[in-house]
Structures are given as structure tokens and as C-alpha cells.
Design a protein around this motif. Structure first.
Motif, PDB file in Angstrom:
ATOM      1  N   ASP A 159     -99.439 -28.308  53.936  1.00 56.70           N
ATOM      2  CA  ASP A 159     -98.451 -29.170  54.587  1.00 56.70           C
ATOM      3  C   ASP A 159     -98.049 -30.583  54.219  1.00 56.70           C
ATOM      4  O   ASP A 159     -96.875 -31.054  53.961  1.00 56.70           O
ATOM      5  CB  ASP A 159     -98.470 -29.089  56.100  1.00 56.70           C
ATOM      6  N   GLN A 162     -96.293 -30.336  50.876  1.00 62.79           N
ATOM      7  CA  GLN A 162     -95.001 -30.142  51.010  1.00 62.79           C
ATOM      8  C   GLN A 162     -94.278 -31.270  51.626  1.00 62.79           C
ATOM      9  O   GLN A 162     -93.149 -31.652  51.102  1.00 62.79           O
ATOM     10  CB  GLN A 162     -94.945 -28.964  52.026  1.00 62.79           C
ATOM     11  N   ALA A 163     -94.831 -31.943  52.354  1.00 64.56           N
ATOM     12  CA  ALA A 163     -94.346 -32.918  53.124  1.00 64.56           C
ATOM     13  C   ALA A 163     -93.981 -34.270  52.081  1.00 64.56           C
ATOM     14  O   ALA A 163     -92.903 -34.852  51.839  1.00 64.56           O
ATOM     15  CB  ALA A 163     -94.981 -33.700  54.154  1.00 64.56           C
ATOM     16  N   VAL A 164     -94.988 -34.386  51.136  1.00 61.11           N
ATOM     17  CA  VAL A 164     -94.846 -35.596  50.302  1.00 61.11           C
ATOM     18  C   VAL A 164     -93.901 -35.211  48.971  1.00 61.11           C
ATOM     19  O   VAL A 164     -93.105 -35.997  48.552  1.00 61.11           O
ATOM     20  CB  VAL A 164     -95.936 -36.015  49.734  1.00 61.11           C
ATOM     21  N   SER A 165     -94.068 -33.801  48.507  1.00 61.70           N
ATOM     22  CA  SER A 165     -93.211 -33.401  47.510  1.00 61.70           C
ATOM     23  C   SER A 165     -92.044 -33.329  47.786  1.00 61.70           C
ATOM     24  O   SER A 165     -91.047 -33.465  46.906  1.00 61.70           O
ATOM     25  CB  SER A 165     -94.007 -32.231  47.018  1.00 61.70           C
ATOM     26  N   GLY A 166     -91.643 -32.682  49.047  1.00 62.86           N
ATOM     27  CA  GLY A 166     -90.166 -32.374  49.262  1.00 62.86           C
ATOM     28  C   GLY A 166     -90.036 -30.991  48.831  1.00 62.86           C
ATOM     29  O   GLY A 166     -88.721 -30.875  48.742  1.00 62.86           O
ATOM     30  N   GLN A 167     -90.976 -30.169  47.961  1.00 64.40           N
ATOM     31  CA  GLN A 167     -90.576 -28.982  47.697  1.00 64.40           C
ATOM     32  C   GLN A 167     -91.026 -27.741  48.625  1.00 64.40           C
ATOM     33  O   GLN A 167     -92.025 -27.928  49.571  1.00 64.40           O
ATOM     34  CB  GLN A 167     -91.392 -28.647  46.330  1.00 64.40           C
ATOM     35  N   HIS A 199     -89.463 -33.891  37.932  1.00 62.57           N
ATOM     36  CA  HIS A 199     -89.845 -33.917  39.309  1.00 62.57           C
ATOM     37  C   HIS A 199     -91.373 -33.988  39.668  1.00 62.57           C
ATOM     38  O   HIS A 199     -91.856 -34.441  40.597  1.00 62.57           O
ATOM     39  CB  HIS A 199     -89.229 -32.493  39.940  1.00 62.57           C
ATOM     40  N   GLU A 202     -92.504 -37.431  39.591  1.00 60.43           N
ATOM     41  CA  GLU A 202     -92.162 -38.077  40.853  1.00 60.43           C
ATOM     42  C   GLU A 202     -92.958 -37.830  41.801  1.00 60.43           C
ATOM     43  O   GLU A 202     -93.430 -38.540  42.833  1.00 60.43           O
ATOM     44  CB  GLU A 202     -90.566 -37.788  41.239  1.00 60.43           C
ATOM     45  N   ILE A 203     -93.472 -36.525  42.063  1.00 66.19           N
ATOM     46  CA  ILE A 203     -94.481 -36.001  43.053  1.00 66.19           C
ATOM     47  C   ILE A 203     -95.929 -36.700  42.945  1.00 66.19           C
ATOM     48  O   ILE A 203     -96.464 -37.183  43.733  1.00 66.19           O
ATOM     49  CB  ILE A 203     -94.542 -34.521  43.042  1.00 66.19           C
ATOM     50  N   ARG A 206     -95.687 -40.225  44.108  1.00 61.79           N
ATOM     51  CA  ARG A 206     -95.738 -40.261  45.571  1.00 61.79           C
ATOM     52  C   ARG A 206     -96.995 -40.104  46.124  1.00 61.79           C
ATOM     53  O   ARG A 206     -97.541 -40.633  47.075  1.00 61.79           O
ATOM     54  CB  ARG A 206     -94.736 -39.275  46.500  1.00 61.79           C
TER      55      ARG A 206
END
Length: 221
Positions: A159, A162-167, A199, A202-203, A206
Motif C-alpha cells: 500500500d 502504491q501510494a508513493v508510486s501512483g501505480q 517513470h 520518478e518513483i 519519490r
């Protein structure tokens, strides 16, 4: 003169495809493609004109087209020599296909099908040179990419990633957690599917900004 012209045309058309392969430093380059095209053209000339003196004789049954037909299967040994297996990746299939196509171009030139030979050369060259950037861009977006993260134990979950990556979770192909070298730390390996290098970078940026993350490295696939 007609035969000489056909052989010269086959050499010229084969060189067009061979130069494209030579530019990428493949083993089957300019000379190989020219030789294949000229050889196939000569086989076609032999098939078309080499048996004219005996075809009219009684009790002689001969099908000269079988000579040209054997080129289609016989060119396979050259194509097989360009295919390499490196780890789990097969390389050289495109060059093998270009040799097979060049043999067909040589047969067309030898048979006097000039329009077909020229058109096929243009199409093959366009496929090899023009489609490669599109293929590489698509492959870059679709291949699996991985991150190696060292963080405080228990701070990274699916979770959180997912929240950090936006994927979406469907993009996360693998999530492996192992004890870290330092006490109260863990090493997490995350593999993303169908993700571009931009991408992924960028992940990684972050994740490095997270207070409990020590390091983030992009692993080579």
C-alpha cells in the motif's frame, strides 16, 4: 546481358538491406546479404534457363522450379547461424528474417520480376530501419523494471509503494522483502511491469524522499 543485369540488380538490392544490418554491427552484414541475394538470383536463373537444352527431349521429366524452391528451405542454415541465445533473450531473429527476405528478392530479380524485387527491397528496408524506433519505444514501456530499496524494517508495504508510486497494484510484478545488513533494516526488491525508465526514475526519486528509506537503486534487467 539480361542475366548480367539481373545479377547486378540482385547485388544492388541485397546491398541496401545489408547496409542497414551493417550499421548495427551484426555478423550478417553487407557482404553476406549481397552474396545471399546474388546466389538466390543465380539459382533462379539456373532454374529458368539452365535446363532448356534437355527439356524438349523425349522421356525426360524435369521440373526446373524445384531448384528455386530449395532456396527457400536451404537459406535456413545461414539464418540459424545469426540467431544467438544470451541468457533468456534470443537475438538475431530479425537478421535471420532479413536474409530469408533477401533470398526471395534475389529469386524475384532472377525471374525478371523487377517491380516486385524493387518494392520488396523498399518494404524490407522500411521495416528494418523505420520500425525499429517504434519497436524499441514499445519494448521500453513494456519490459519489467526493478528497484532495490533499503529501509527501516516494516515501513514499506504494498500500500505504501502504491501510494508513493501512483501505480496500480497490477503493475507490481514482484515484491520481495529480506532482512537488511544493518539491524532493524530490510532490503526490498520491487519489480514493475510495463513501466518506462522515466517513470521508474520518478518513483525512485519519490521513495528516496521518504524519511524511513535509506537508499534506492535501479537494478539492470
Amino acid at each position: 546481358m539480361e542475366m548480367i543485369g539481373r545479377l547486378a540488380l540482385a547485388a544492388a538490392l541485397g546491398s541496401v538491406i545489408g547496409l542497414e544490418r551493417e550499421r548495427l554491427l551484426w555478423a550478417a552484414g553487407l557482404r553476406t546479404h549481397m552474396l545471399v541475394c546474388v546466389g538466390a538470383c543465380l539459382f533462379m536463373l539456373v532454374s529458368a534457363f539452365g535446363f532448356g537444352d534437355i527439356l524438349g527431349h523425349d522421356r525426360v521429366v524435369l521440373d526446373p522450379s524445384r531448384v528455386a524452391a530449395q532456396v527457400v528451405s536451404g537459406i535456413g542454415f545461414l539464418g540459424a547461424g545469426t540467431i544467438l541465445l544470451r541468457g533468456e533473450v534470443v537475438r538475431g531473429l530479425t537478421t535471420a528474417a532479413s536474409l530469408w527476405a533477401v533470398a526471395a528478392i534475389g529469386l524475384a530479380a532472377g525471374g525478371g520480376l523487377y517491380v516486385a524485387a524493387l518494392t520488396a527491397t523498399g518494404l524490407v528496408f522500411g521495416i528494418l530501419a523505420g520500425m525499429k524506433p517504434i519497436e524499441e519505444r514499445w519494448r521500453d514501456r513494456s519490459q519489467s523494471r526493478a528497484l532495490r530499496i533499503v529501509a527501516r524494517a516494516g515501513c514499506l508495504t504494498l500500500d505504501t509503494v502504491q501510494a508513493v508510486s501512483g501505480q496500480p497494484l497490477s503493475r507490481i510484478k514482484r515484491f520481495v522483502v529480506q532482512p537488511g545488513a544493518v539491524e532493524n533494516s530490510e532490503e526490498v526488491r520491487i519489480a514493475f511491469a510495463r513501466l518506462s525508465s522515466e517513470h521508474l526514475a520518478e518513483i525512485a526519486r519519490r521513495l528516496r524522499e521518504q524519511p524511513d528509506v535509506t537508499s534506492v537503486e535501479i537494478e539492470d534487467r
